[in-house]
Scaffold this active site. Sequence first.
Site, mmCIF file in Angstrom:
data_model
loop_
_atom_site.group_PDB
_atom_site.id
_atom_site.type_symbol
_atom_site.label_atom_id
_atom_site.label_comp_id
_atom_site.label_asym_id
_atom_site.label_seq_id
_atom_site.Cartn_x
_atom_site.Cartn_y
_atom_site.Cartn_z
ATOM 1 C CG ASP A 255 -1.656 -1.174 1.420
ATOM 2 O OD1 ASP A 255 -1.858 -1.910 0.861
ATOM 3 O OD2 ASP A 255 -3.372 -1.061 1.848
ATOM 4 C CD GLU B 112 -6.172 0.435 0.364
ATOM 5 O OE1 GLU B 112 -7.368 -0.051 0.823
ATOM 6 O OE2 GLU B 112 -5.901 -0.457 1.786
ATOM 7 C CG ASN B 113 -4.328 3.193 1.718
ATOM 8 O OD1 ASN B 113 -3.832 2.102 1.947
ATOM 9 N ND2 ASN B 113 -5.352 3.456 2.230
ATOM 10 C CG HIS C 156 -9.066 2.727 2.467
ATOM 11 N ND1 HIS C 156 -9.430 4.188 3.208
ATOM 12 C CD2 HIS C 156 -8.603 2.547 3.325
ATOM 13 C CE1 HIS C 156 -9.793 3.122 4.604
ATOM 14 N NE2 HIS C 156 -8.310 3.404 4.311
ATOM 15 C CG HIS D 39 -6.739 -5.010 0.626
ATOM 16 N ND1 HIS D 39 -5.757 -4.287 0.434
ATOM 17 C CD2 HIS D 39 -7.402 -4.321 1.498
ATOM 18 C CE1 HIS D 39 -5.415 -3.343 0.866
ATOM 19 N NE2 HIS D 39 -7.233 -2.674 1.512
ATOM 20 C CG HIS E 20 -6.445 -4.378 4.867
ATOM 21 N ND1 HIS E 20 -7.059 -3.045 4.680
ATOM 22 C CD2 HIS E 20 -6.345 -4.365 5.707
ATOM 23 C CE1 HIS E 20 -8.069 -2.342 5.663
ATOM 24 N NE2 HIS E 20 -7.137 -3.956 6.310
ATOM 25 C CG HIS F 231 -0.885 0.507 5.833
ATOM 26 N ND1 HIS F 231 -1.440 1.344 5.694
ATOM 27 C CD2 HIS F 231 -2.204 -0.078 4.431
ATOM 28 C CE1 HIS F 231 -1.875 2.297 4.730
ATOM 29 N NE2 HIS F 231 -2.185 0.771 4.254
HETATM 30 FE FE LIG Z 1 -4.058 1.056 2.856
HETATM 31 FE FE LIG Z 2 -6.952 -1.311 3.195
#
Ligand SMILES: [Fe+2]
Ligand SMILES: [Fe+2]
Length: 253
Positions: free
Chosen positions: A8, A39-40, A68, A144, A169, A171
């Site tokens: 991520d 996604e981030n 996200h 994820h 996901h 992190h």
């Molecule tokens: Fe994430």
């Molecule tokens: Fe996530």
Amino acid sequence: MRILLIGDVVGKPGRRAVKALLPGLRREYNMDLVVANGENLAAGFGLTRDTMEEMLDAGVDVVTAGNHVWDNKEIIPHMNEEIPLIRPLNFPPGTPGRGTIGAKGALIVNLMGRVFMGTLDDPFRAMEEVLAETRAKIILVDFHGEATSEKNALGWYLDGRVSALVGTHTHVATADARILPKGTAMCTDAGMTGPINSIIGSEPEDVLARFTTQMPRRLRIAEGPVQFNSVLVDVDDTTGMAREIFRIDRNME
Ligand SMILES: [Fe+2]
Ligand SMILES: [Fe+2]
């Protein structure tokens, strides 16, 4: 074929790490295909066309997403365009975007877990449908998910049927990169590409305020030195099974 999955990428610090480190790593490790979880990308919440474009310019071939994906609504009208962006496949039918994409002869699949997450469709069954339809020999799954057990379970379920399953996901990078008995490479979580002095990417002060007061608080992206977390998989082109899997992690100021 050598495939890299970048964990991520969080906000501007994460994008900075990808831009600074990926071109060199791509050459050093002879990568054929680079996938990044985005996604981030946009300030930690969702992604935009511009932030995605920054990743493509840095050498990313395919961007995957997760829970996200809808946070920044700007991306939604672009989801059905022919851009190298996928979202979890097991969202309900009719959701914008797609969950699989072909790139450089490989099939990339994005799936989301259901343990401690939203109530999506069954990722195991969703994957059965993909495998029934595809002719691709080289298949990478970005799973994820929150629960290590669910990610391990899908890895074993797909052993011998996909080239690699790498989690995203949480992190937080896991140290379990390995090849399962039938030839599928797996790593529970690739980790995060973003600020080191953070709580999974966010300013510690903001996260701590949420935990200790139980009141809402806006989460700012942390500043300072950054980390780059990724997993490289070397796949045998003829069998589609993995020859090697290892982590590539870097830190920079
Ligand atoms: Fe994430
Ligand atoms: Fe996530």
